[in-house]
Design a protein around this motif. Structure first.
Motif, short mmCIF file in Angstrom:
data_model
loop_
_atom_site.label_atom_id
_atom_site.label_comp_id
_atom_site.label_asym_id
_atom_site.label_seq_id
_atom_site.Cartn_x
_atom_site.Cartn_y
_atom_site.Cartn_z
N ALA A 130 -7.25 1.28 -5.56
CA ALA A 130 -7.22 0.63 -4.25
C ALA A 130 -8.63 0.53 -3.72
O ALA A 130 -9.48 1.39 -3.98
CB ALA A 130 -6.35 1.43 -3.27
N GLY A 141 -3.77 -3.81 -4.99
CA GLY A 141 -4.69 -2.69 -4.93
C GLY A 141 -5.59 -2.76 -3.72
O GLY A 141 -6.81 -2.69 -3.84
N SER A 196 0.81 -1.21 0.00
CA SER A 196 0.00 0.00 0.00
C SER A 196 0.85 1.27 0.00
O SER A 196 1.76 1.42 0.83
CB SER A 196 -0.93 -0.01 1.21
OG SER A 196 -1.80 -1.12 1.15
#
Length: 496
Positions: A449, A427, A271
């Motif tokens: 995401a 994602g 992330s």
């Protein structure tokens, strides 16, 4: 958080004991005699010998779940009554909160204070939320011609196989078990072999709360055997998995090779956390970035492991994170003063250290940590680690490490930041720090995401869905949307 001292937690740990038997059809089952050892990453001590489930145990659990669904009371109870059972489960989890927190801490290494305050709060809240939701769902009656009536009903799918990891063994089990039960499904839960003990306790507590036999079965065992058997089983209607992308692919193959069961996957992440120069509070952004990567020993699929920071403030932000990493107290998970505990196993620690070594070889600069600590304890401890001067093509920037290792990359303009953020096969989540409302909206839409946090990280509650895009998976946990995984839409057309 209860006022329990380090000495008291140590005393409780000495007398702590949990059965390693499977929980099938409402009773403990020792299985076929094979066992595996659960070792605490805290000190290398053997915690328990646990029944090692294979095909026979999975078959028995699935058969119990199938009977409970096809002929048992659970799917036929009024939704309000199902809700009351889920609420009783939550109440019993609350009553045994300290015991469960200790179990989680011992088996996977997180600080017992975080296990109590965060992990147990989450699983208790999950059962309560779906308990209250159970009788508040409605079906549809679309507009039709005057001579017909159409009904669209949501019906429980059937037997759910749930396979969950070790990093949040109760929270992630609750995210799958509670909505599946609320929908009227029955469940076979396969916890990680690193953390089966808390899940086995959950199964027993659910039975004690009044869940009918077979509605929730817990089978301990290794993924390549028990997990595979569950994935291939023709009587499993839905498979819900949280774990690595590599294993998620196996479950898709298992479905294709068996009964084409639906497979819902919550997989890995890499992330990005973007800090722009106009962040409303750079000190808070840096502190949150440090918390996000070091919380739970960095063993989180949503961990903000790629810090993308504008070059004009990169030094200021990175220095603040390094200072926090150096000051973070790594220690015994049973010590309330500990801020970061042990990694889940010696093997996992070795894999994280391999990433650290590769980062050095590839030319990234190590700013903090990068080495084992507390080696005399017998546990699996790593100092919080920060790399800067990380290039996008480096392994540090591409692969999920699943440990307390931060990679800092810099950018000079917003388009570059978005491109860097999306330059990953994953994602799952992303963060963005900015004071500009237009930037917040535009960048949030551009980021690929499932969750984007703006001027915060890891915030939310059970009302919002959680899940990923791309190779971070499909489907959603939490919220009303989780029920979509465990229900089928049926149309009934009645000619009047």
């Amino acid at each position: 958080m209860p006022d329990i001292t380090h000495e008291e937690w140590l005393r409780r740990a000495e007398s702590w004991k949990v059965s390693g038997a499977h929980h099938i059809d409402g009773a403990d089952e020792p299985g076929g005699g094979a066992t595996f050892t659960v070792v605490s990453p805290r000190d290398g001590r053997v915690l328990a010998e646990v029944a090692d489930g294979g095909t026979a145990e999975v078959d028995a659990a699935v058969a119990a779940a199938r009977r409970a669904f096809d002929t048992g009371p659970w799917p036929r109870l009024a939704p309000a009554e199902r809700g009351r059972v889920l609420l009783r489960i939550a109440d019993l989890l609350e009553e045994r909160r300290e015991e469960l927190a200790l179990t989680v801490s011992l088996e996977m290494g997180k600080p017992v204070t975080e296990a109590y305050a965060i992990e147990l709060r989450a699983v208790i809240g999950t059962f309560r939320w779906y308990g209250h939701l159970a009788d508040k769902l409605t079906d549809e009656s679309p507009h039709t011609p005057q001579d017909a009536l159409a009904l669209v009903t949501r019906e429980a799918t059937g037997v759910v196989g749930a396979v969950v990891p070790w990093n949040f063994p109760l929270t992630l089990a609750g995210w799958k078990v509670a909505p599946a039960l609320a929908a009227g499904c029955t469940v076979v839960l396969k916890p990680s072999e690193n953390s089966p003990l808390s899940a086995l306790l959950l199964g027993r507590i659910a039975t004690e709360a009044g869940l009918p036999p077979g509605a929730l079965n817990v089978v301990a065992g290794n993924g390549p055997v028990a997990g595979r058997a569950l994935g291939l089983h023709p009587d499993v209607d839905v498979l819900a998995f949280t774990g690595s992308t590599a294993v998620g692919r196996h479950f898709l193959h298992y479905a294709a090779d068996s009964n084409l069961k639906r497979v819902w996957l919550e997989l890995g992440g890499k992330s990005p956390n973007i800090i722009l120069p106009d962040a409303p509070d750079l000190a808070k952004a840096a502190a949150t970035a440090a918390w996000g990567i070091f919380f739970n020993q960095g063993e989180m699929c949503t961990a903000p492991s790629r810090l993308l920071v504008h070059s004009s403030v990169a030094e200021q932000v990175t220095d603040a994170i390094v200072a926090r990493a150096d000051a973070l107290r790594v220690g015994d998970p049973l010590d309330p003063a500990t801020e970061m505990g042990a990694l889940v196993s010696a093997g996992h620690l070795g894999r994280v250290l391999d990433h650290v070594g590769t980062g050095l070889d590839e030319g990234a600069r190590l700013r903090a940590g990068g080495e084992r600590t507390l080696t005399g304890t017998g546990g699996s401890y790593l100092r919080p680690t920060v790399f800067d001067r990380v290039a996008p093509g480096m392994r540090l920037s591409r692969e999920e490490i699943f440990g307390p290792v931060l990679s800092v990359l810099t950018f000079d303009d917003l388009d570059e930041a978005v491109a860097l953020a999306n330059a990953t096969e994953y994602g799952l989540a992303a963060g963005l720090w900015t004071s500009d409302l237009s930037t917040a909206h535009r960048v949030s839409r551009a980021l690929k995401a499932g969750t984007v946090w703006v001027n915060c990280y890891e915030e939310g509650d059970l009302s919002v869905p959680f899940g990923g895009m791309k190779q971070s998976g499909n489907g959603r946990d939490k919220s009303v949307h989780a029920l979509e995984k465990y229900t089928e839409l049926k149309t009934t057309w009645i000619q009047l």
